[in-house]
Design an enzyme around this catalytic site. Structure first.
Site, PDB file in Angstrom:
ATOM      1  N   ASP A 108       0.656  -1.229  -0.130  1.00 57.08           N
ATOM      2  CA  ASP A 108       0.216  -0.179   0.022  1.00 57.08           C
ATOM      3  C   ASP A 108       0.960   0.956   0.228  1.00 57.08           C
ATOM      4  O   ASP A 108       1.457   1.283   1.027  1.00 57.08           O
ATOM      5  CB  ASP A 108      -0.909  -0.228   0.963  1.00 57.08           C
ATOM      6  CG  ASP A 108      -1.561   1.048   1.381  1.00 57.08           C
ATOM      7  OD1 ASP A 108      -2.043   2.150   0.760  1.00 57.08           O
ATOM      8  OD2 ASP A 108      -3.164   0.582   1.302  1.00 57.08           O
ATOM      9  N   HIS A 109       0.961   2.146  -1.372  1.00 52.72           N
ATOM     10  CA  HIS A 109       2.114   2.911  -1.444  1.00 52.72           C
ATOM     11  C   HIS A 109       2.282   4.096  -0.681  1.00 52.72           C
ATOM     12  O   HIS A 109       2.813   4.535  -0.170  1.00 52.72           O
ATOM     13  CB  HIS A 109       2.145   2.976  -2.716  1.00 52.72           C
ATOM     14  CG  HIS A 109       1.563   4.170  -2.771  1.00 52.72           C
ATOM     15  ND1 HIS A 109       0.089   4.071  -3.678  1.00 52.72           N
ATOM     16  CD2 HIS A 109       1.320   5.291  -3.200  1.00 52.72           C
ATOM     17  CE1 HIS A 109      -0.776   5.133  -3.836  1.00 52.72           C
ATOM     18  NE2 HIS A 109       0.145   6.164  -4.228  1.00 52.72           N
ATOM     19  N   HIS A 156      -5.498   2.698   0.958  1.00 56.51           N
ATOM     20  CA  HIS A 156      -5.225   4.363   1.064  1.00 56.51           C
ATOM     21  C   HIS A 156      -6.396   4.905   2.944  1.00 56.51           C
ATOM     22  O   HIS A 156      -5.786   5.064   3.570  1.00 56.51           O
ATOM     23  CB  HIS A 156      -5.143   5.065   0.328  1.00 56.51           C
ATOM     24  CG  HIS A 156      -4.122   4.310  -0.942  1.00 56.51           C
ATOM     25  ND1 HIS A 156      -3.204   3.461  -0.907  1.00 56.51           N
ATOM     26  CD2 HIS A 156      -4.530   4.833  -2.298  1.00 56.51           C
ATOM     27  CE1 HIS A 156      -2.755   3.380  -2.247  1.00 56.51           C
ATOM     28  NE2 HIS A 156      -4.068   3.864  -2.768  1.00 56.51           N
TER      29      HIS A 156
END
Ligand code: BG6
Length: 496
Positions: A177-178, A240
């Site tokens: 999950d950047h 996110h």
């Protein structure tokens, strides 16, 4: 934690956009910072091309991201290319042979990272082949980094998980999950747990609401096909946005180990109030952009984007009120909103503290509430809004801001999210990756909302490109007596 920065990194999807924009520059930064010991990269993709062409592409991606570097030739000499058919066992046999040779040549101790940076329908089959065709049969560590989307709903996520679990254990799976690589998202925990002034107030006695906005100015670009089956709910909220909620809401872990932090986050997911059926319309708002103007430029509506259905019912915006039914948070709404083609590119978290019981400063009509703002992007920092005496004779109050900006001398060196995540994976630190339990709970939450939305056609488009979303998103807060703190002016102008 084991710190073994020796590895063979195999990137599936090595000619794709993610590899070019993020992975190659991030690997270079690790190399430049001497944080890779011995390493080699095998880029894997469908079409045949010579190593030199691949190395040139790597070079160009680093040049585009970071400018000229003296040691680029030496860096790209560690990159190899292998054409590959993801569905064909003999192709994996060739890849295994090649990987074993590279491993031996660079003395990589049998450590392998498999990075799946490609279309999600390949994730499961590739993982199965990696095992059945012997690529995971190594004497060192083997780790799988997997991009989103991790499934499309809970049942597809479960199926995918079963497939990859046949080849990798949960500890070996690094679900990206950047947002968890972003500096200020990582900072949430430190701001909360390293400051005596916040944690005692961090609950429903003192906080009135929390707002998380992640707005984008970009439209759906060339990703219409993917986005049509996803929408903002699955694309941004399931991962996110809920990850940020979990970090803001979790209890202090007993120590900073991966397991302890994850288990506290999972407890937040378990306390999410499930919103289903008719309630969905009271708690969630969906939107889709119409035409409008972004930075003075006229842009088309979502339904006119390439590969998008002219009658599309897909949401490009979602706002919602999330309730966490536990002792600490009962009664405190977490409002979230995210969307494409909005007025600004901005991710901000606003923690609004409760009003003080009475206002003694009668000349000041209404005291501003105290706010703690966490600026995630584009600027990084925190601002604390207080009230203090206005200069002069009267005892009037006015708002003052204490700001810490994560810019200045060090800004250029702030590592990119992907650099940090790759580094974490090589060190075997899975804290900032998503555990299966988090994925499962968040899909269960999101599925209830999408079930309702799929059944009913929305009146789209309902917000103009360049705005902050549909009016219903403002009404969502208004009916609780709140309003969205305007993200664009938060730094300069806080009063409404
Ligand atoms: C991705 C989504 O996960 O996040 C994209 O798939 C979105 O649709 C992107 O644009 C936003 O990331 P960032 O880092 O630009 O906020």
């Amino acid at each position: 934690m084991e710190e073994n920065m020796t590895s063979l990194i195999m990137i599936f999807g090595a000619t794709g956009d993610l590899a070019k924009r993020k992975l190659f520059p991030s690997l270079y930064r690790l190399y430049e910072g001497k944080r890779l010991n011995k390493f080699a990269v095998i880029g894997v993709a469908r079409n045949a091309q010579p190593n030199e062409t691949f190395q040139q592409a790597v070079k160009e991606s680093v040049l585009a991201a970071l400018g000229n570097k003296n040691d680029l030739d030496e860096f790209v000499s560690h990159f190899y290319y292998q054409a590959h058919d993801a569905a064909d066992s003999s192709s994996y046999a060739d890849l295994k042979k090649f990987a074993d040779e590279i491993d031996e040549h660079y003395n990589l101790e049998g450590n392998r990272i498999f990075y799946l940076a490609m279309a999600p329908q390949f994730f499961g089959p590739i993982a199965l082949h990696l095992k059945s065709d012997g690529l995971t049969d190594v004497k060192g560590y083997k780790r799988l980094i997997i991009e989103k989307p991790f499934g499309h709903d809970l049942s597809s996520a479960k199926e995918l998980n079963q497939q990859i679990r046949t080849a990798f254990s949960e500890e070996e799976i690094y679900r990206i999950d950047h947002y968890l690589g972003k500096e200020m998202v990582r900072n949430i925990e430190v701001i909360r747990f390293a400051n005596a002034i916040f944690e005692p107030l961090w609950n429903n006695q003192f906080i009135s609401n929390i707002q998380i906005t992640s707005s984008e100015t970009l439209g759906v670009e060339e990703r219409g096909r993917y986005y049509e089956s996803s929408g903002a709910l699955r694309d941004m909220l399931q991962n996110h946005m809920l990850q940020m909620v979990a970090l803001l809401a979790m209890e202090p872990p007993i120590k900073l180990s991966t397991d302890e932090i994850r288990s506290e986050k999972v407890r937040v997911f378990r306390s999410l109030r499930m919103i289903e059926g008719e309630q969905v319309n009271d708690y969630f708002v969906r939107g889709q952009y119409g035409e409008g103007s972004i930075n003075g430029e006229q842009v088309p509506k979502y339904r006119d984007e390439p590969m998008v259905d002219k009658e599309s019912n897909t949401e490009t915006f979602v706002a919602g009120k999330i309730m966490i039914d536990n002792f600490r948070w009962a009664g405190v709404p977490f409002y979230i909103r995210t969307g494409k083609r909005m007025a600004a590119k901005s991710t901000k978290i606003v923690i609004q503290f409760k009003d003080i019981p009475i206002n003694l400063y009668y000349q000041t009509e209404k005291l501003n509430p105290n706010l703690l703002v966490i600026h995630v992007q584009p600027e990084e920092g925190i601002t604390l809004y207080l009230n203090a005496k206005k200069a002069g004779g009267n005892m009037d109050a006015e708002e003052v801001k204490l700001t810490f900006a994560n810019t200045g001398a060090n800004a250029m060196n702030t590592p990119e999210g992907y650099e940090k995540l790759l580094y974490d994976c090589m060190r075997g630190d899975a804290t900032n990756f998503t555990h299966w339990d988090e994925v499962a709970y968040s899909w269960a939450f999101v599925d209830k909302i999408s079930e309702v939305w799929q059944k009913t056609k929305a009146d789209f488009p309902n917000y103009a490109s360049g705005s902050m979303g549909p009016k219903a998103a403002d009404d969502l807060l208004e009916k609780d007596g709140f309003f969205w703190w305007p993200v664009t002016d938060l730094d300069v102008e806080i009063c409404q």
